[in-house]
Enzyme design. Structure first.
Site, short mmCIF file in Angstrom:
data_model
loop_
_atom_site.label_atom_id
_atom_site.label_comp_id
_atom_site.label_asym_id
_atom_site.label_seq_id
_atom_site.Cartn_x
_atom_site.Cartn_y
_atom_site.Cartn_z
N GLU A 147 0.79 -1.22 0.00
CA GLU A 147 0.00 0.00 0.00
C GLU A 147 0.83 1.28 0.00
O GLU A 147 0.36 2.31 -0.47
CB GLU A 147 -0.93 0.00 1.23
CG GLU A 147 -1.97 -1.10 1.23
CD GLU A 147 -2.98 -0.96 0.11
OE1 GLU A 147 -3.36 0.18 -0.23
OE2 GLU A 147 -3.39 -2.00 -0.45
N SER A 206 -58.15 -15.58 32.68
CA SER A 206 -58.56 -15.54 34.09
C SER A 206 -57.60 -14.78 34.98
O SER A 206 -57.92 -14.51 36.15
CB SER A 206 -58.73 -16.96 34.62
OG SER A 206 -59.81 -17.60 33.97
#
Length: 700
Positions: free
Chosen positions: A120, A406
């Site tokens: 690079e 319930s």
């Protein structure tokens, strides 16, 4: 020619000559200026030559304020995610920006650095951020039709760290900004610092950022253990992570890796004798995606994330970088136990659900929610939003609204006690028909046949009798029932104030129901459920403390709330929740209620103790899909709550001696299992012999 057309042509010609006449002065002025500039350039050739560079320099100076400040390049290194913690400091999750683990340069294999520089930026240690020789070569190549980049490692770092400020567009402005930022970086930080930051911030696909996570993802090893081939493979990806992805494009990745190896030889970073043999070797990946840990309470983390972002923004904090410490009310031990209980129970129930799937029918996944809180303060102790956050982010605690069945009945009986009814008052256990204004007749029924005998309100709730509850709501009125439910904690969901409300037909959330039961357990005083305790900075300095919300007036008179608790003890001692005693061996003072909706679509169970209230709901996301008989609340939801309470008492996270402030009827001890008597009959035989012997002695 047509007269109209002739007039149009005449008009257009006139306009043309008018515009031409107007343009002549401007053209004359432009020509004069051109000749003046040409003459000035001939008189002052050096000034003319410097004009273009001067303009370029001026443009650069104008751009400098618009480039990112790099007063703290190390911020990327020192960034710390905010941490969500249980009340005891156990880490629940981290709010990370990315999946990255920072490692120092000396903890990275030297072959990685060698491959990076050779490929690079081979003059990395010679330039000051911009490699003008490489840049000139790139420009000439680009002009020749071969598009090449001339960015140095420092320029790439600038672009990676500040993508928004610099941008990604292929323009002169972007390149100038990138170059300015690179020069700033090089002026302040060492080459090693730049390399370390670059290697720890570059992306490598699959949620892996930085060389350490890349090494783990592609080769299942730390960056310090990478060999030269593995280093070259990872550096090869930097030219284009997707194009040179070694998982998806192994041939391209191999060619690019070999090119990196050749560059290392060219730059004296690799022995030329090794190049031929290394180039023939395969990639040999050991690939595994790096999964971000879900943590102990992923739904809580999701629930709090947006609030925390807003809180931090108002105070100029970044939850992904400033290392905030967010303490919650969760109990790490209870949370772990709840996670296990939900996973274990749903694993068993899913097998029963799968057995009912017919050939060609799509398999439905069973889901559940679990919540536990301290009724004295409202502090949430455990929160499980689904069986598996990775596959189900929908929260079945705070988002899912389902009929509670319930479990809603205690509000009916509580409203009745507030109206002067007593648990010993009776209604006839018989079929009921209730006329509804404009909508026919409501005929609630029970699973068991009516006894046609008087039944007390206590037994009506203990044994969850629909006919008794329906008659009671007629006396009390659905409006009062809804009013009490809202006061106790059902405050977000809309309640239909009709008689069937008594049997839990209005959808609500588990969070609301557990909060309401918490109010009952707390003597009728509502405590708003809360998760947040305090927020500290990364050094432990207190930023904000959060106090529980306390309401001035009780939701329900204390005496009536305790009466309701006393009745609901019977649900556990002898009613539909008796498995708490017989199966889980819990002898502590607890009260609760089961709930099952029509056709066993949803199963509920909520249980109260003076120190903890916990509830669970089980069902499918599609409420048109029903469960079998195993879907009843006592069989589907109760085991989760029972297991959590069992562990909490066994490990003394809760005080087994704590009792509600009303005399407790002592249930008889559960009978000994029959198999124990069959397996060992000898003790009974010996007792009989001894008893007869003693009788004979007394007779003598």
């Amino acid at each position: 020619m047509n007269p109209t057309l002739q007039r149009a042509v005449t008009f257009a010609t006139a306009q043309y000559h008018r515009l031409l006449a107007a343009a002549r002065p401007a053209a004359t002025f432009a020509t004069a200026q051109y000749h003046w500039l040409l003459a000035a350039a001939r008189r002052h050739p050096w000034r003319a030559a410097l004009l273009l560079p001067a303009l370029l320099l001026l443009y650069v100076l104008v751009l400098i304020p618009f480039t990112p400040g790099i007063g703290d390049l190390r911020k990327a290194k020192t960034e710390a995610p905010s941490v969500l913690l249980a009340s005891d400091g156990t880490v629940l999750t981290e709010y990370k920006r990315i999946n990255r683990e920072w490692v120092s340069l000396d903890a990275i294999a030297p072959s990685v650095v060698d491959a990076l520089i050779a490929t690079e930026d081979r003059r990395f240690y010679e330039h000051h951020g911009i490699d003008f020789r490489r840049l000139a070569g790139a420009v000439l190549s680009t002009l020749g039709g071969d598009l090449q980049g001339g960015s140095t490692i420092t320029q790439q770092l600038a672009r990676n760290l500040y993508p928004e400020e610099i941008g990604r567009a292929n323009s002169v402005t972007r390149k100038i900004k990138e170059a300015i930022t690179a020069l700033k970086i090089e002026a302040v930080y060492s080459k090693d610092e730049i390399l370390e930051t670059y290697l720890n911030t570059v992306p490598f696909l699959y949620n892996a950022y930085g060389i350490e996570m890349a090494a783990r993802t592609y080769f299942d090893k730390p960056a310090s253990k990478l060999d030269v081939l593995q280093s070259a493979t990872l550096i090869a990806m930097l030219k284009g992570t997707s194009y040179y992805n070694p998982v998806q494009n192994p041939e391209r990745a191999l060619k690019r890796r070999n090119l990196v190896l050749a560059q290392m030889v060219k730059n004296d970073k690799l022995d030329p004798a090794r190049l031929a043999s290394l180039s023939k070797r395969p990639l040999k990946l050991d690939f595994e995606r790096q999964v971000v840990p879900m943590g102990l309470a992923p739904h809580v983390a999701q629930h709090l994330r947006q609030w925390l972002v807003d809180w931090a923004d108002q105070r100029d904090y970044d939850i992904q970088a400033d290392g905030l410490r967010v303490f919650t009310s969760l109990d790490a031990n209870l949370q772990k136990t709840a996670n296990q209980a939900v996973a274990r129970q749903l694993g068993q129930l899913q097998k029963l659900a799968d057995a009912r799937v017919k050939p060609g029918q799509e398999r439905a996944v069973l889901q559940a929610g679990f919540l536990a809180l301290d009724p004295r303060s409202g502090a949430v102790r455990a929160w499980v939003g689904s069986r598996d956050f990775a596959h189900e982010q929908f929260d079945h605690v705070s988002q899912a609204r389902r009929q509670p069945g319930s479990t809603f009945k205690p509000f009916v009986y509580g409203a009745a006690f507030m109206q002067g009814f007593d648990p010993s008052d009776t209604f006839m256990d018989e079929p009921v028909e209730i006329a509804l204004p404009g909508s026919g007749v409501w005929t609630p029924s029970d699973n068991s046949a009516p006894s046609y005998q008087p039944m007390s309100l206590r037994n009506g709730l203990v044994y969850s009798k629909n006919t008794i509850t329906a008659q009671l709501v007629q006396e009390v009125g659905p409006e009062r029932v809804g009013q009490l439910a809202r006061a106790l904690g059902v405050r977000q969901s809309k309640l239909d104030l009709v008689p069937s409300l008594a049997l839990g037909t209005s959808p609500v959330t588990l969070l609301e129901m557990v909060a309401a039961y918490g109010s009952i357990a707390n003597g009728g005083t509502y405590r708003q459920p809360f998760l947040l305790q305090r927020v500290e900075d990364r050094n432990g300095n207190l930023l904000e403390q959060f106090e529980p919300v306390v309401e001035s007036a009780p939701a329900m008179p204390r005496a009536h709330a305790l009466t309701l608790v006393n009745v609901m003890r019977g649900v556990i001692d002898e009613g539909t929740g008796s498995a708490i005693r017989s199966r889980y061996g819990i002898g502590a003072d607890v009260a609760g209620k089961t709930g099952t909706t029509q056709d066993n679509t949803d199963g509920w169970f909520i249980m109260m103790n003076p120190q903890l209230v916990a509830g669970a709901r089980v069902g499918f996301n599609d409420n048109s899909v029903t469960m079998g008989s195993w879907g009843q609340g006592a069989r589907s939801a109760l085991p989760m709550v029972g297991e959590v309470f069992q562990q909490a008492f066994r490990k003394r996270w809760l005080d087994a001696k704590a009792e509600f402030d009303i005399p407790r009827p002592r249930p008889p001890p559960p009978p000994e299992p029959q198999y124990e008597q069959r397996e060992n009959p000898l003790p009974g035989f010996v007792n009989d012999v001894l008893e007869r012997f003693l009788q004979q002695l007394r007779g003598n």
